[in-house]
Design a protein around this motif. Sequence first.
Motif, PDB file in Angstrom:
ATOM      1  N   ARG A 164       0.823  -1.208   0.000  1.00  0.00           N
ATOM      2  CA  ARG A 164       0.000   0.000   0.000  1.00  0.00           C
ATOM      3  C   ARG A 164       0.859   1.262   0.000  1.00  0.00           C
ATOM      4  NH1 ARG A 164      -4.240  -0.287   4.725  1.00  0.00           N
ATOM      5  NH2 ARG A 164      -4.520   1.878   4.069  1.00  0.00           N
ATOM      6  N   GLU A 165       1.942   1.244   0.751  1.00  0.00           N
ATOM      7  CA  GLU A 165       2.832   2.406   0.760  1.00  0.00           C
ATOM      8  C   GLU A 165       3.490   2.601  -0.599  1.00  0.00           C
ATOM      9  OE1 GLU A 165       2.979   4.656   2.937  1.00  0.00           O
ATOM     10  OE2 GLU A 165       1.908   3.662   4.566  1.00  0.00           O
ATOM     11  N   LEU A 166       3.883   1.518  -1.228  1.00  0.00           N
ATOM     12  CA  LEU A 166       4.498   1.629  -2.544  1.00  0.00           C
ATOM     13  C   LEU A 166       3.498   2.153  -3.571  1.00  0.00           C
ATOM     14  CD1 LEU A 166       6.495  -1.713  -2.419  1.00  0.00           C
ATOM     15  CD2 LEU A 166       7.495   0.584  -2.466  1.00  0.00           C
ATOM     16  N   ARG A 167       2.264   1.680  -3.486  1.00  0.00           N
ATOM     17  CA  ARG A 167       1.229   2.192  -4.400  1.00  0.00           C
ATOM     18  C   ARG A 167       1.001   3.689  -4.181  1.00  0.00           C
ATOM     19  NH1 ARG A 167      -1.549  -3.111  -3.603  1.00  0.00           N
ATOM     20  NH2 ARG A 167      -1.577  -4.131  -5.660  1.00  0.00           N
ATOM     21  N   ALA A 168       1.217   4.155  -2.956  1.00  0.00           N
ATOM     22  CA  ALA A 168       1.041   5.574  -2.645  1.00  0.00           C
ATOM     23  C   ALA A 168       2.274   6.395  -3.017  1.00  0.00           C
ATOM     24  CB  ALA A 168       0.737   5.749  -1.163  1.00  0.00           C
ATOM     25  N   GLY A 169       3.301   5.742  -3.528  1.00  0.00           N
ATOM     26  CA  GLY A 169       4.507   6.456  -3.946  1.00  0.00           C
ATOM     27  C   GLY A 169       5.564   6.597  -2.883  1.00  0.00           C
ATOM     28  N   ASN A 170       5.465   5.815  -1.805  1.00  0.00           N
ATOM     29  CA  ASN A 170       6.416   5.912  -0.703  1.00  0.00           C
ATOM     30  C   ASN A 170       7.393   4.748  -0.710  1.00  0.00           C
ATOM     31  OD1 ASN A 170       5.085   8.200   0.356  1.00  0.00           O
ATOM     32  ND2 ASN A 170       3.608   6.892   1.416  1.00  0.00           N
ATOM     33  N   PRO A 171       8.670   4.980  -1.018  1.00  0.00           N
ATOM     34  CA  PRO A 171       9.650   3.896  -0.844  1.00  0.00           C
ATOM     35  C   PRO A 171       9.746   3.513   0.621  1.00  0.00           C
ATOM     36  CG  PRO A 171      10.767   5.980  -1.224  1.00  0.00           C
ATOM     37  CD  PRO A 171       9.296   6.241  -1.419  1.00  0.00           C
ATOM     38  N   VAL A 172      10.082   2.268   0.892  1.00  0.00           N
ATOM     39  CA  VAL A 172      10.054   1.748   2.263  1.00  0.00           C
ATOM     40  C   VAL A 172      11.424   1.197   2.634  1.00  0.00           C
ATOM     41  CG1 VAL A 172       8.936   0.173   3.867  1.00  0.00           C
ATOM     42  CG2 VAL A 172       7.616   1.142   1.971  1.00  0.00           C
TER      43      VAL A 172
END
Length: 318
Positions: free
Chosen positions: A120-128
């Motif tokens: 979900r974070e990656l879909r939101a554009g946030n690298p983790v």
Amino acid sequence: MPARSCRWLWLLALTVLLGTGCATAPLQYPELEPPKDGEARQVVLSDTPFYPQTAYQCGPAALATVLQTSGVAQATPDRLAEQIYLPGRRGSLQTELVAATRRAGRVPYVLEPRMEHLFRELRAGNPVLVLQNLKLPRWPQWHYAVVIGFDTHNKNIFLRSGKEQRQTLSWHRFERTWQMGDYWALVVTPPGETPATATAPRYLQAVVPLEQQERWHPAAKGYRTAAKRWPDNPASYLGLGNIAFQTEDYIEAAAQFRQAVKVAPQLPAAHYNLAWALLHLGEIEQARRASAEAQALAPEHPRFGQAVKTLEAAASDL
């Protein structure tokens, strides 16, 4: 039996013994639901910065990657190494990465240990930023990397890792290494934004230390962001009120504490803090009523239970 076969059996036996001593919980990826309509089946955050990692410097490099993505242009591995690299450990601890993120004026949000939240974070554009163990539980090789994407068709994960700008791992291989790192994962956001998977308690837990460290501007911005996303949670208003009180803006402090009372009338801390803001504004009678309400709500509490007496003593000194 040929010697080569004997050696193969010995290695197999050793592997079984090691595996038996290091049993782990089932992996999560087989239970992931397929993408919903409109959800991306493949994500690659190709604009994510890349810093090849030299020996033992994966922590500074990975943190520089996510900090730069969040807008901290001066974050470089060399600068961060001075803050977070521990020579005695030949690496960096998670607590050091989190602390350095706050020093940069950013909110370090630790994800819940769930694979779906990573996606979900990656879909939101946030690298983790993730912690992996690249070897075995008994003989770990700790490593920080930054997840930049996934492919649901081929079941791959893409990372900035080591000297590889785009490392590709199967879901199975990645999750096993991440699982041995206790699924620790960090998303870094500016105080004006919240991660896609953020919950009020976890997000506010990430913001509170900014206030405690007297980083008033990012803390206040984080609280305002939380208040906008979770308007019924009183902690944001308490935090904003505390910052205003500490900077002697008692009118703003009283306004924020009143809002906390409005959304959580049974919370003694909201009434107690409001009493002190009102006292500093010279509104003595209102302050007395607020302190009495706090005491009535928590008569056995070591602080709130003495609210009236404490406030009267302070009022007599004014």
